[in-house]
Design an enzyme around this catalytic site. Structure first.
Site: not given
Length: 383
Positions: A138-139, A149, A219, A222
């Site tokens: 992710h990072k 995400d 989220r 989502g």
């Protein structure tokens, strides 16, 4: 003596499912936020919001919306293609999300500055560290971790860049990002995907056996649902993994539908624990899921039996999440400001943690999916 009666309060209506929320929402952004990021930061949620404004532009043809997007993005994308406030060395997938709007403007204008900026973001992905499964970290500061995400942030751009500039040789790797993230985060018992996965099992929030974060977060679901819906547009139908991604999208949304609030058809911040104290119907994740459903129905990815749920939940969303100011501006309410794992704050991914994050209005993480969904719903209504 007759007992006094108390009349029901007469509140002014805020609008309903038939209101032209797409135009109201886009006009609100132009009026209320002529500068999208007054802090002068290159932030992923701005790309989400600008993508929503562009969706309304494509629907209406109104040139003001395109000009708004271009003016705001050109503040960051310099004529030589370098990007103000962007940090390549952080190897942060969040920084890639705005690249989708960069490609939108390249498609609109053909200007070389956008091609060069897209090349820069693509180069980051080519050097992004990976888990053993091939999934992007992710990072850099979150090593050996994949967060749902990140699929929306980096891998949709990855697919679109490859489709735009003829890198068909990388479609297998694009698809791998989606299939591996699904497999690594899927809880088979519920059919839902956990917020994140730690390959090293070293994070305090990670289950030592599975590597999963403790909870499902709305989220994150989502982001992932929108990402899978979007990437299907850019992958060739002959790519075998495309069918896998489509099947995963259908399965995930089916499980998400199973935990929807019975009254509204919307979803809670921790969606599989709707009856637990402090849990609340959350706007950004609910709007993201509905945006994915609406687009999925339009493109034939989902069965028509989703249509009734979508229409009911959209009506609920206009009542639960949206309001109009006296100036006629749209407020998107009940947005979780942020949620993550680990980091300096030691975020532990517990239920108490997800309940503790501030609930705000008009954060771009809520405004963006609202605009995307409003554009889809107007399209459904007008044909």
């Amino acid at each position: 003596m007759t007992a006094p009666t108390t009349a029901a309060p007469a509140w002014a209506p805020y609008g309903d499912a038939s209101t032209d929320w797409a135009t109201l929402g886009a006009d609100t952004m132009l009026a209320r936020e002529p500068v999208m990021n007054p802090h002068d930061k290159w932030e992923y949620e701005d790309g989400l919001m600008l993508g929503g404004v562009l969706a309304v532009h494509r629907l209406t043809g109104d040139p003001r919306y395109l000009e708004y997007v271009r003016r705001n993005l050109d503040h960051f994308v310099r004529p030589d293609g370098s990007i103000h406030a962007y940090r390549y060395d952080e190897l942060n997938l969040d920084h890639v999300n705005n690249g989708k709007v960069v490609l939108d403007l390249y498609d609109e204008t053909g200007e070389e500055r956008y091609r060069k900026a897209a090349d820069l973001l693509f180069d980051q992905l080519r050097h992004q560290p990976r888990l053993e499964a091939g999934t992007f970290w992710h990072k850099k500061i979150y090593p050996y971790q994949t967060w749902l995400d990140g699929l929306y942030m980096g891998s949709v751009f990855y697919a679109r860049y490859c489709a735009t500039f003829g890198r068909e040789d990388l479609f297998d790797d694009v698809a791998l990002q989606f299939t591996s993230a699904y497999d690594l985060t899927l809880d088979p018992a519920s059919g839902l995907c956990r917020h994140a996965y730690d390959e090293s099992r070293s994070m305090p929030w990670a289950d030592p056996r599975t590597g999963w974060s403790p909870h499902v977060w709305l989220r994150a679901l989502g982001w992932f649902a929108m990402a899978m819906t979007d990437v299907l547009e850019h992958l060739p139908e002959t790519l075998p993994q495309r069918a896998t991604i489509l099947g995963n999208l259908r399965s995930l949304l089916g499980a998400v539908r199973g935990v929807a609030d019975a009254r509204t058809g919307l979803w809670y911040q921790v969606p599989d624990q709707g009856g637990r104290p402090l849990n609340y119907l959350e706007a950004s994740g609910s709007l993201m899921i509905l945006a994915a459903v609406a687009k999925g129905l339009r493109l034939g990815y989902l069965d028509d039996d989703w249509a009734g749920h979508l229409d009911h939940a959209w009506g609920s969303a206009t009542r639960e999440f949206l309001s109009l100011t006296d100036r006629g501006w749209v407020n998107v309410n009940k947005v979780c400001q942020v949620a993550g794992l680990g980091g300096a704050a030691g975020r532990d991914g517990s239920y108490a943690y997800y309940m503790s994050e501030p609930i705000v209005a008009n954060d771009h993480k809520g405004v963006g999916p609202f605009l995307l969904l409003a554009a889809e719903m107007r399209r459904r209504r007008t044909g």
